[in-house]
Write a protein that holds these residues in place. Structure first.
Motif, PDB file in Angstrom:
ATOM      1  N   LEU A   1    -109.532 -33.987  88.213  1.00  0.00           N
ATOM      2  CA  LEU A   1    -109.022 -32.963  89.118  1.00  0.00           C
ATOM      3  C   LEU A   1    -107.526 -32.795  89.026  1.00  0.00           C
ATOM      4  CD1 LEU A   1    -111.061 -33.171  92.359  1.00  0.00           C
ATOM      5  CD2 LEU A   1    -111.196 -31.592  90.479  1.00  0.00           C
TER       6      LEU A   1
ATOM      7  N   TRP B   1    -106.353 -30.634  92.992  1.00  0.00           N
ATOM      8  CA  TRP B   1    -106.381 -31.933  92.332  1.00  0.00           C
ATOM      9  C   TRP B   1    -106.318 -33.006  93.401  1.00  0.00           C
ATOM     10  CZ3 TRP B   1    -103.018 -36.161  91.344  1.00  0.00           C
ATOM     11  CH2 TRP B   1    -101.839 -36.121  92.072  1.00  0.00           C
TER      12      TRP B   1
ATOM     13  N   HIS C   1    -110.398 -29.765  84.438  1.00  0.00           N
ATOM     14  CA  HIS C   1    -110.691 -29.155  85.733  1.00  0.00           C
ATOM     15  C   HIS C   1    -111.468 -27.860  85.546  1.00  0.00           C
ATOM     16  CE1 HIS C   1    -109.807 -26.858  89.438  1.00  0.00           C
ATOM     17  NE2 HIS C   1    -109.728 -28.025  90.016  1.00  0.00           N
TER      18      HIS C   1
ATOM     19  N   TRP D   1    -115.312 -27.705  87.171  1.00  0.00           N
ATOM     20  CA  TRP D   1    -115.418 -27.016  88.450  1.00  0.00           C
ATOM     21  C   TRP D   1    -116.001 -25.613  88.379  1.00  0.00           C
ATOM     22  CZ3 TRP D   1    -114.988 -28.390  93.424  1.00  0.00           C
ATOM     23  CH2 TRP D   1    -114.443 -29.647  93.712  1.00  0.00           C
TER      24      TRP D   1
END
Length: 443
Positions: A11, A219, A252, A256
């Motif tokens: 993240l 993050w 990320h 995600w």
């Protein structure tokens, strides 16, 4: 648990705000603020403490953060923040925001004009990005091999401007027409292989819960339990949050934005449309590039600028909200005004970067209200400086700032905000020690 470990690895966006993030000599000399080379730049008399650290005699642990209470008087506090900011590569570390200040109070202090959408300025930003990106592609095609890195840097920065345009569309600050915003946002994100709607849903959560410990989707610091869990994972974490950190947004992006399970049922339809657009670009655009220029052409014209974009995506994100004195807080302790004003960093970059990236790094007003268009951010920041200036965190991009983030801001600690990897596991933290040696300490 395994999913949470992976998410944490990859993240990336108290009353005293825990300024007291300093470095300490392990041989128990008087504590104080040390710079990233271990030089004492500010010293304060406080009660001596013992730390159970396995160190050699007279050894110095550098860039390790420990809490020290801020000086009590305002004059001492100002001097303390000044020395702290110099140590971390900041121009100013803001005073704590009074607890009775609400985010609404800050928003109401802004002039109404900064919220106004101007179609001419919005489409001018599109023209700037298209023209600068086109110029970059021409230069890549014409430049000798030894100038290609400069061409890639320009072109990667130019397509970062595409992201900022889509970013405005997602916040409903590009156009008064929602359909126009959805179309422009989707098209702006397509060359980046970034699905617009999935990013928009997760990014809205980042704004609603900025620097909230578990809920912020930009993050997170590393959890100590994850860092201690397995040697292989620990090694990946150390490299990811160390030397590879300026490209961690790639991980990320992967984790995600392509997993339908991460979205609510009412979001899935729009997510699927965005994914279809991204895959269409991949399955049509990439073969066309390869057909015209070959695999090497795909690397030159798409991959290298894309990596340049992710360098800025990662760097901007970590600089906006990451510093040893900026805490992540549990939801029950979180305060919106403190997180958005005190927990966001204004960082100035060279002028050509600011122009190509549409002032996205004038970031504090954007977190006060995401509805402020990018072309009004400077006017909004000027107003914040006039009304709330002493509470702002401000910097100009420099190596010391990057070195501080990459060598200190690692594992979450409620008391200290962050603990550096090499303080916890020095034997597994060679990449961090290497960064301390090779990264310049220029501010």
């Amino acid at each position: 648990m395994a999913c949470r470990l992976a998410d944490s690895l990859f993240l990336f966006t108290g009353p005293h705000q825990n300024y007291a993030r300093t470095q300490k000599i392990a041989s128990h000399n008087a504590p104080g603020i040390l710079d990233v080379k271990g030089k004492i730049v500010f010293q304060k008399k406080i009660k001596r403490q013992n730390y159970l650290l396995p160190v050699k005699r007279a050894a110095i642990l550098r860039a390790v953060a420990v809490p020290v209470a801020p000086p009590s008087s305002s004059a001492d506090g100002a001097e303390y923040r000044k020395q702290l900011s110099e140590s971390y590569g900041f121009e100013q570390i803001g005073e704590p925001l009074p607890e009775n200040v609400r985010l609404k109070d800050i928003i109401e202090s802004l002039p109404k004009e900064v919220f106004e959408i101007n179609d001419v300025k919005a489409w001018k930003s599109v023209l700037v990005s298209v023209a600068s990106y086109t110029l970059g592609l021409v230069v890549i095609a014409k430049a000798p091999w030894y100038l290609l890195p400069l061409a890639w840097a320009w072109t990667g920065t130019a397509i970062t401007g595409f992201f900022v345009i889509g970013h405005d569309c997602a916040h409903k600050s590009f156009s008064r027409n929602k359909l126009v915003e959805d179309i422009v946002g989707t098209l702006a994100f397509m060359p980046l292989i970034y699905p617009y709607e999935p990013w928009r849903f997760k990014h809205d959560q980042h704004h609603a819960k900025t620097n909230m410990l578990k809920e912020d989707t930009a993050w997170h610091p590393v959890w100590k339990e994850e860092f201690d869990s397995a040697p292989l994972l620990r090694k990946a974490i150390v490299y990811g949050y160390g030397p590879f950190r300026p490209w961690m947004s790639i991980a990320h992006w992967l984790l995600w934005h392509f997993d339908l399970k991460k979205f609510r049922p009412n979001e899935v339809k729009r997510v699927k449309i965005s994914l279809a657009c991204v895959f269409a670009f991949m399955f049509i655009g990439w073969p066309l590039i390869i057909y015209k220029t070959g695999i090497i052409g795909w690397v030159k014209f798409w991959l290298m600028p894309w990596l340049g974009y992710h360098f800025w995506m990662s760097t901007f994100t970590m600089v906006h909200h990451t510093a040893p004195h900026i805490p992540f807080k549990a939801s029950e302790e979180w305060n919106a005004a403190q997180a958005q004003l005190n927990g966001t960093v204004h960082c100035a970059y060279p002028q050509w970067i600011e122009i190509l990236c549409h002032d996205i790094n004038v970031h504090i007003p954007h977190h006060i209200s995401p509805r402020i268009p990018s072309y009004n951010l400077r006017a909004a920041h000027k107003s914040l400086k006039e009304n709330w200036g002493k509470h702002l965190n401000e910097a100009s991009w420099n190596w010391r700032l990057m070195k501080t983030i990459m060598t200190i801001c690692h594992v979450y600690s409620k008391e200290e905000n962050y603990v550096a990897f090499d303080r916890l596991k020095p034997e597994d933290s060679y990449p961090i020690k290497f960064l301390r040696k090779v990264m310049p300490d220029l501010a």
